[in-house]
Motif scaffolding. Sequence first.
Motif, PDB file in Angstrom:
ATOM      1  N   ALA A  41       0.832  -1.206   0.000  1.00 58.75           N
ATOM      2  CA  ALA A  41       0.000   0.000   0.000  1.00 58.75           C
ATOM      3  C   ALA A  41       0.864   1.253   0.000  1.00 58.75           C
ATOM      4  O   ALA A  41       0.572   2.226  -0.715  1.00 58.75           O
ATOM      5  N   ALA A  42       1.944   1.237   0.787  1.00 60.92           N
ATOM      6  CA  ALA A  42       2.839   2.401   0.845  1.00 60.92           C
ATOM      7  C   ALA A  42       3.517   2.638  -0.491  1.00 60.92           C
ATOM      8  O   ALA A  42       3.631   3.781  -0.959  1.00 60.92           O
ATOM      9  N   PHE A  43       3.961   1.568  -1.145  1.00 58.62           N
ATOM     10  CA  PHE A  43       4.622   1.727  -2.441  1.00 58.62           C
ATOM     11  C   PHE A  43       3.656   2.228  -3.504  1.00 58.62           C
ATOM     12  O   PHE A  43       4.002   3.111  -4.298  1.00 58.62           O
ATOM     13  N   LEU A  44       2.445   1.667  -3.543  1.00 57.73           N
ATOM     14  CA  LEU A  44       1.476   2.102  -4.549  1.00 57.73           C
ATOM     15  C   LEU A  44       1.114   3.570  -4.365  1.00 57.73           C
ATOM     16  O   LEU A  44       1.000   4.316  -5.345  1.00 57.73           O
ATOM     17  N   GLU A  45       0.953   4.013  -3.131  1.00 54.78           N
ATOM     18  CA  GLU A  45       0.664   5.424  -2.876  1.00 54.78           C
ATOM     19  C   GLU A  45       1.805   6.299  -3.390  1.00 54.78           C
ATOM     20  O   GLU A  45       1.587   7.326  -4.047  1.00 54.78           O
ATOM     21  N   HIS A  46       3.031   5.887  -3.114  1.00 52.74           N
ATOM     22  CA  HIS A  46       4.209   6.632  -3.563  1.00 52.74           C
ATOM     23  C   HIS A  46       4.295   6.639  -5.087  1.00 52.74           C
ATOM     24  O   HIS A  46       4.546   7.682  -5.705  1.00 52.74           O
ATOM     25  N   LEU A  47       4.077   5.480  -5.702  1.00 52.05           N
ATOM     26  CA  LEU A  47       4.193   5.338  -7.153  1.00 52.05           C
ATOM     27  C   LEU A  47       3.196   6.238  -7.877  1.00 52.05           C
ATOM     28  O   LEU A  47       3.565   6.997  -8.786  1.00 52.05           O
ATOM     29  N   PHE A  48       1.921   6.177  -7.484  1.00 51.81           N
ATOM     30  CA  PHE A  48       0.901   6.965  -8.162  1.00 51.81           C
ATOM     31  C   PHE A  48       1.110   8.470  -7.927  1.00 51.81           C
ATOM     32  O   PHE A  48       0.845   9.278  -8.825  1.00 51.81           O
ATOM     33  N   LYS A  49       1.597   8.826  -6.757  1.00 45.82           N
ATOM     34  CA  LYS A  49       1.867  10.233  -6.475  1.00 45.82           C
ATOM     35  C   LYS A  49       3.022  10.737  -7.334  1.00 45.82           C
ATOM     36  O   LYS A  49       2.963  11.841  -7.888  1.00 45.82           O
ATOM     37  N   GLU A  50       4.075   9.942  -7.450  1.00 43.71           N
ATOM     38  CA  GLU A  50       5.250  10.353  -8.216  1.00 43.71           C
ATOM     39  C   GLU A  50       4.948  10.446  -9.715  1.00 43.71           C
ATOM     40  O   GLU A  50       5.405  11.367 -10.397  1.00 43.71           O
ATOM     41  N   ILE A  51       4.209   9.494 -10.247  1.00 45.52           N
ATOM     42  CA  ILE A  51       3.893   9.507 -11.679  1.00 45.52           C
ATOM     43  C   ILE A  51       2.920  10.637 -11.996  1.00 45.52           C
ATOM     44  O   ILE A  51       3.074  11.331 -13.000  1.00 45.52           O
ATOM     45  N   GLY A  52       1.934  10.820 -11.140  1.00 45.01           N
ATOM     46  CA  GLY A  52       0.977  11.906 -11.320  1.00 45.01           C
ATOM     47  C   GLY A  52      -0.245  11.472 -12.119  1.00 45.01           C
ATOM     48  O   GLY A  52      -0.193  10.530 -12.894  1.00 45.01           O
ATOM     49  N   GLU A  53      -1.349  12.193 -11.903  1.00 50.81           N
ATOM     50  CA  GLU A  53      -2.587  11.891 -12.633  1.00 50.81           C
ATOM     51  C   GLU A  53      -2.366  12.061 -14.135  1.00 50.81           C
ATOM     52  O   GLU A  53      -2.823  11.247 -14.939  1.00 50.81           O
ATOM     53  N   GLN A  54      -1.679  13.144 -14.505  1.00 47.22           N
ATOM     54  CA  GLN A  54      -1.140  13.262 -15.859  1.00 47.22           C
ATOM     55  C   GLN A  54       0.335  12.922 -15.747  1.00 47.22           C
ATOM     56  O   GLN A  54       1.072  13.606 -15.038  1.00 47.22           O
ATOM     57  N   PRO A  55       0.802  11.846 -16.390  1.00 50.28           N
ATOM     58  CA  PRO A  55       2.188  11.409 -16.183  1.00 50.28           C
ATOM     59  C   PRO A  55       3.177  12.542 -16.408  1.00 50.28           C
ATOM     60  O   PRO A  55       3.012  13.351 -17.334  1.00 50.28           O
ATOM     61  N   TYR A  56       4.173  12.614 -15.541  1.00 49.96           N
ATOM     62  CA  TYR A  56       5.122  13.728 -15.609  1.00 49.96           C
ATOM     63  C   TYR A  56       5.854  13.787 -16.941  1.00 49.96           C
ATOM     64  O   TYR A  56       6.270  14.857 -17.390  1.00 49.96           O
ATOM     65  N   TRP A  57       5.980  12.636 -17.630  1.00 47.33           N
ATOM     66  CA  TRP A  57       6.687  12.656 -18.910  1.00 47.33           C
ATOM     67  C   TRP A  57       5.849  13.262 -20.034  1.00 47.33           C
ATOM     68  O   TRP A  57       6.363  13.522 -21.120  1.00 47.33           O
ATOM     69  N   ASP A  58       4.558  13.482 -19.794  1.00 45.64           N
ATOM     70  CA  ASP A  58       3.702  14.109 -20.796  1.00 45.64           C
ATOM     71  C   ASP A  58       3.402  15.576 -20.483  1.00 45.64           C
ATOM     72  O   ASP A  58       2.623  16.212 -21.199  1.00 45.64           O
ATOM     73  N   LYS A  59       3.999  16.093 -19.436  1.00 46.49           N
ATOM     74  CA  LYS A  59       3.750  17.498 -19.072  1.00 46.49           C
ATOM     75  C   LYS A  59       4.722  18.399 -19.830  1.00 46.49           C
ATOM     76  O   LYS A  59       5.865  18.029 -20.068  1.00 46.49           O
TER      77      LYS A  59
END
Length: 309
Positions: free
Chosen positions: A291-309
């Motif tokens: 649960a901790a990793f998934l929370e971190h992963l989704f937060k880091e990637i972002g709702e709009q992935p950072y590579w598409d910003k």
Amino acid sequence: MDNSLRVLTLRLFVRVAMTGSFADAARYYALPASSVSRHIAGLERALGQRLLYRHTRAVRLTDAGERYYHDVRQVLDSLDLATEQVIGDAKRPQGLLRINAPVAFGRRHIAPLLGRFQAAYPAINVELTLTDAFIDPVQEGADVVIRVGALSDSSLVARQLATQRFIACAAPAYLARHGSPSHPEALSEHNCLVYKGTRGIQPWYFRAPDNEKAQRYHVKGNLYGNNAESLVAAALQGQGIVLFPSWLLVDALREGALVPILEGFAASGEATLEGIHVIYPENRLRSSKVAAFLEHLFKEIGEQPYWDK
């Protein structure tokens, strides 16, 4: 046999069953191969059943071994989860977290975020395995698997991490020599660097703005490969055109080392757009480290992935 040795024996059996190798189990648990063999032989004597067929080049489960393996695996998973929940809690997750991801995506977008994750949760050790082959997390013992592309039907839990945006592009030097195609049909006159993996050649699809259906276009070139990063490296040298997701091309595009082409068309590597998913066995939902990793992963990637910003 005391309880600690009995549990070790079961873990050794599961590892041998998973990998088909006594040597792998020995390396994994830092034991002599002869010790692993003795543990398994003792287990078979205690059960009065042969669990494994031993061959010169491989080890495989008997029918009884197959049934026993699945039951034991569930018991050990439950034991590990119970131990984790007793020792730790949601504020102090701990233990070994096994993550599996595709090579290029894992190297570029999973490995770099582990430092911050483990700084926040120092009691969690991570085992990161990068492979482009699909693995069954239950069979392989992974807690979290990242998969890019289409998912097969499965009883596993799947959450979409991000959508994929494909981009056709080439180096400025290539476009200066050969020109930039104005329509996907013109790709047949260009040198296209094509990915060829375990599922064969990756097709190139483009969809015009006035068309809801993507069309596949024939492409060819002088370089095919099963490693996407090597094809991008060739494109950077001006060898040809590539079609890959933005998460792979983001650095080259931002630096101008590769230039998008056919921007009036929506590109993809499949007939339908496919995403990036996180998959895991349902029982991992109760694990605080997962649960901790998934929370971190989704937060880091972002709702709009950072590579598409």
